[in-house]
Design an enzyme around this catalytic site. Structure first.
Site, short mmCIF file in Angstrom:
data_model
loop_
_atom_site.label_atom_id
_atom_site.label_comp_id
_atom_site.label_asym_id
_atom_site.label_seq_id
_atom_site.Cartn_x
_atom_site.Cartn_y
_atom_site.Cartn_z
N GLY A 185 0.80 -1.22 0.00
CA GLY A 185 0.00 0.00 0.00
C GLY A 185 0.83 1.27 0.00
N ILE B 147 13.10 -8.78 23.86
CA ILE B 147 13.24 -9.80 22.81
C ILE B 147 14.49 -10.63 23.03
CG2 ILE B 147 13.46 -10.18 20.32
CD1 ILE B 147 11.94 -7.55 19.89
N HIS C 82 -8.63 -18.52 47.18
CA HIS C 82 -7.50 -19.21 47.80
C HIS C 82 -7.56 -20.70 47.45
CE1 HIS C 82 -4.52 -20.30 50.85
NE2 HIS C 82 -5.33 -21.29 51.19
#
Length: 509
Positions: free
Chosen positions: A154, A224, A487
């Site tokens: 695009g 990363i 719990h």
């Protein structure tokens, strides 16, 4: 947000969009042509189908807009789904299982195996299956929501036009009322080092190695770097991360959490060289790589030899050949597209979100911006509190945080109090024999309001969402401390840390 959806879907059905004073200019519904035509008319055209783009496209369609999404790759989902968040999480999860089985963990639980063998091809196959299912899911959602998908590169060829160039050289022109740029980011190259995605790899190549390297060097110990480094370390590689900064975990992590996180990873076998810079890398005739390093402040050079070099020094906005220059849209010094609070560029009907604008490069941040942006196009309110956007490192244990770190509060001169609770004192963590880490809460000293939450431990990535909700609604530490938590659960540690912050003492530690 739901109320806006109902209002605009209703208006769309009744054909009243042209009456919305703050909506799209000239937004009378225009019939969309088919793929066979040379031209498509649309109300909103999204460039990019990553988390920000595809979510924005779907939301726009749900609001009644005639929506097109242009994507340059064959599959939808962008970096996140194809070569980022999703495949990395598959490998992180499965490598953790292998590490437990191959080490002493399973045996300590009474699960004894005579032989544990890694089938890397099968592990990669499972990763690919998950990716395929999720990218296919987006295609289904596009069809379901009547979003037109155009496969092509695009480029904005006018303030109301996008041209998609297809692989075969053909073009598809879209005339559109509004354009939303959601093209994401790309790997930042390291000067002087050429990535071949074979032995010198980016995060993309690190997700598809054919075998476990004997030795791996990772440039960068940010999110990363530690995630992918830990994958291959668990699978048997000797991994060393070289980091220019003096801590692991990247920007934004609380320093106390970072130090504890580093200690845990080192205990697992992950090696770090901090305050160190890489000065070059040379491939040898035997295929191995010599990585030259020295102290960040300068000093004696050292060489580390490895089989695979992983370059993880960050990402940069992807704005290549978008047509921005021709439109007069200039980038900021970091290559990002400047936008206002409604995500508009200097051309009001051209918007931008996600990694191409300022802020953390996070999939969920892009998703939020995508939704809010198209709601704004339809006249809705536009507001995001970036202080409430969480961050997660999906290692084991996980690290997650939202809000301010202790260092940020000190820098801003805000008086605060701290509440901590170790997972070693949490009953569920104890029964799971997974007790590394803690929850750390930062509250405003004068008001008790939660300012930040930092979690190192099992399930941190899930638990941080409770903290994000608390920050979004301006909760106090006492508010959370008085909420009944089931719990035994790991999230009780979050409550206990808030007890410590609000009342000065937790119950179980």
């Amino acid at each position: 947000m739901q109320s806006w959806s109902r209002v605009y879907c209703s208006l769309a059905k009744r054909g009243h969009f042209n009456r919305i004073s703050h909506g799209l200019q000239g937004l009378s519904a225009v019939p969309l042509r088919t793929y066979a035509d040379q031209l498509i008319d649309a109300d909103v055209t999204v460039i990019g189908s990553g988390p920000g783009g595809y979510v924005a496209a779907i939301k726009a369609a749900q609001l009644g807009f005639k929506t097109v999404c242009v994507e340059k790759n064959e599959t939808l989902g962008g970096t996140c789904l194809n070569v980022g968040c999703i495949p990395s999480k598959a490998l992180l999860n499965n490598s953790h299982y292998y590490h437990m089985a191959h080490g002493k963990d399973f045996a300590s639980r009474g699960i004894e195996m005579s032989e544990v063998r890694l089938n890397l091809d099968k592990m990669m196959e499972q990763k690919s299956t998950a990716v395929k299912a999720l990218t296919g899911g987006i295609a289904h959602l596009f069809k379901q929501n009547k979003v037109i998908h155009v496969n092509g590169y695009g480029k904005i060829t006018g303030k109301n036009q996008v041209t998609a160039t297809k692989v075969d050289g053909g073009t598809q022109v879209v005339d559109t009322k509004n354009i939303l740029i959601a093209t994401g980011s790309e790997v930042t190259p390291f000067p002087g080092i050429t990535i071949d995605e074979d032995t010198i790899v980016s995060s993309t190549g690190a997700l598809s190695l054919k075998k476990v390297p004997e030795k791996m060097v990772v440039i960068g110990a940010g999110v990363i770097g530690v995630e992918l480094g830990s994958v291959w370390q668990r699978l048997g590689a000797d991994v060393t991360a070289v980091e220019f900064l003096g801590h692991v975990g990247g920007i934004g992590i609380d320093m106390e959490i970072s130090k504890n996180f580093q200690r845990i990873l080192q205990k697992q076998g992950f090696k770090f060289k901090l305050n160190t810079k890489v000065t070059g890398a040379t491939k040898k005739s035997d295929g191995k790589i010599d990585v030259s390093i020295e102290a960040a402040s300068g000093g004696k050079a050292e060489v580390i030899t490895c089989d695979v070099l992983l370059v993880c020094i960050g990402r940069r906005p992807f704005t290549k050949n978008l047509g921005l220059e021709e439109l007069g849209i200039e980038l900021d010094p970091r290559g990002r597209i400047p936008v206002n609070t409604r995500f508009q560029t200097k051309i009001p009907n051209i918007y931008a979100i996600g990694d191409v604008v300022a802020g953390p490069m996070l999939a969920h941040k892009a998703e939020d911006e995508g939704i809010i942006c198209v709601e704004g196009m339809a006249g809705g309110a536009v507001h995001i509190d970036y202080n409430c956007v969480p961050s997660v490192i999906y290692t084991h244990p996980e690290v997650a945080w939202v809000g301010k770190s202790e260092e940020q509060l000190k820098e801003e001169g805000i008086e605060y109090k701290v509440g901590k609770f170790p997972f070693a004192a949490n009953s569920r963590a104890k029964t799971n024999a997974d007790t590394d880490g803690m929850v750390k809460i930062l509250g405003q000293k004068s008001t008790d309001r939660v300012l930040g939450a930092h979690i190192l431990g099992p399930g941190a990535g899930e638990m941080v969402n409770e903290a994000a909700l608390a920050l979004e609604y301006g909760a106090s530490c006492e508010d959370i401390a008085r909420v009944c938590h089931a719990h035994p659960t790991l999230s009780e540690a979050f409550r206990e840390a808030n007890l410590a912050a609000s009342f000065g003492k937790s119950i179980n530690f």
